[in-house]
Design a protein around this motif. Structure first.
Motif, short mmCIF file in Angstrom:
data_model
loop_
_atom_site.label_atom_id
_atom_site.label_comp_id
_atom_site.label_asym_id
_atom_site.label_seq_id
_atom_site.Cartn_x
_atom_site.Cartn_y
_atom_site.Cartn_z
N GLY A 42 0.77 -1.22 0.00
CA GLY A 42 0.00 0.00 0.00
C GLY A 42 0.81 1.28 0.00
N LYS A 43 2.12 1.14 -0.10
CA LYS A 43 2.98 2.33 -0.07
C LYS A 43 3.81 2.41 -1.35
CE LYS A 43 3.41 2.82 4.92
NZ LYS A 43 4.36 3.02 6.06
N GLU A 44 4.34 3.59 -1.61
CA GLU A 44 5.20 3.77 -2.77
C GLU A 44 6.59 3.19 -2.49
OE1 GLU A 44 3.25 7.89 -4.57
OE2 GLU A 44 5.33 7.85 -3.90
N ARG A 45 7.27 2.85 -3.57
CA ARG A 45 8.63 2.35 -3.42
C ARG A 45 9.54 3.50 -3.00
NH1 ARG A 45 10.46 -1.99 -7.70
NH2 ARG A 45 9.93 -0.34 -9.17
N GLU A 46 10.41 3.25 -2.05
CA GLU A 46 11.29 4.30 -1.55
C GLU A 46 12.74 3.84 -1.58
OE1 GLU A 46 10.98 5.32 2.56
OE2 GLU A 46 10.74 3.24 3.23
N GLY A 47 13.63 4.77 -1.85
CA GLY A 47 15.05 4.48 -1.85
C GLY A 47 15.56 4.36 -0.44
N VAL A 48 16.40 3.38 -0.21
CA VAL A 48 16.94 3.11 1.12
C VAL A 48 18.40 3.51 1.21
CG1 VAL A 48 17.46 1.27 2.76
CG2 VAL A 48 15.30 1.23 1.51
N ALA A 49 19.20 3.06 0.23
CA ALA A 49 20.63 3.34 0.26
C ALA A 49 21.20 3.25 -1.15
CB ALA A 49 21.36 2.36 1.18
N GLY A 50 22.23 4.04 -1.42
CA GLY A 50 22.87 4.05 -2.73
C GLY A 50 24.37 3.85 -2.62
N PHE A 51 24.95 3.26 -3.68
CA PHE A 51 26.39 2.99 -3.70
C PHE A 51 26.93 3.34 -5.08
CE2 PHE A 51 30.16 0.78 -2.21
CZ PHE A 51 30.80 0.44 -3.39
N ARG A 52 27.88 4.27 -5.13
CA ARG A 52 28.48 4.65 -6.40
C ARG A 52 29.78 3.87 -6.59
NH1 ARG A 52 29.22 10.93 -7.16
NH2 ARG A 52 30.96 10.55 -5.71
N SER A 53 30.17 3.66 -7.82
CA SER A 53 31.31 2.80 -8.13
C SER A 53 32.61 3.23 -7.45
CB SER A 53 31.50 2.72 -9.65
OG SER A 53 31.47 4.00 -10.23
N ASN A 54 32.74 4.48 -7.05
CA ASN A 54 33.95 4.92 -6.35
C ASN A 54 33.87 4.71 -4.84
OD1 ASN A 54 32.11 6.90 -5.67
ND2 ASN A 54 33.56 8.59 -5.91
N GLY A 55 32.77 4.09 -4.39
CA GLY A 55 32.64 3.78 -2.97
C GLY A 55 31.79 4.75 -2.17
N ALA A 56 31.35 5.82 -2.78
CA ALA A 56 30.50 6.77 -2.07
C ALA A 56 29.13 6.16 -1.79
CB ALA A 56 30.33 8.04 -2.90
#
Length: 125
Positions: A42-56
């Motif tokens: 019943g809820k929208e999809r939400e971003g939890v965590a991100g990882f960029r190729s340089n480790g950020a």
């Protein structure tokens, strides 16, 4: 074609921990941006965590200091270590990816072209 496959979901009690894995293949670019999303009923999809190729890395406020996103140094596996789990963390968790460099680690689902099938996480009180 980039392919993503999540695993590691399950049922735990409040305060417990789980570690999700996302095995990815089919990409050839040096730069990429990957993320974990979740969607509760019943809820929208939400971003939890991100990882960029340089480790950020980047985190949603709701999981900061509890969740950790990382990538295996040698294998194409993205992880999400989830500690101090709460009932409100209950959701289907998805791994997502986009190729190429991104300047800002945003967690909008429209940024990502590739998605896994998801793995269910259930936290009981």
């Amino acid at each position: 074609q980039v392919q993503l496959m999540e695993s590691g979901g399950g049922s735990v009690q409040t305060g417990g921990s789980l570690k999700l894995s996302c095995v990815f293949s089919g990409y050839s670019e040096k730069n990429y941006y990957m993320a974990w999303f979740r969607q509760a009923p019943g809820k929208e999809r939400e971003g939890v965590a991100g990882f960029r190729s340089n480790g950020a890395t980047a985190y949603a406020d709701s999981v900061k200091d509890r969740f950790t996103i990382s990538k295996d140094k040698y294998k194409n596996i993205l992880y999400l270590q989830m500690n101090s789990l709460r009932p409100e963390d209950t959701a289907m968790y998805y791994c997502a990816a986009r190729m190429g460099w991104v300047n800002h680690l945003l967690l909008g689902e429209g940024l990502f072209a590739y998605w896994g099938q998801g793995t269910q996480v259930t936290v009981s009180s």
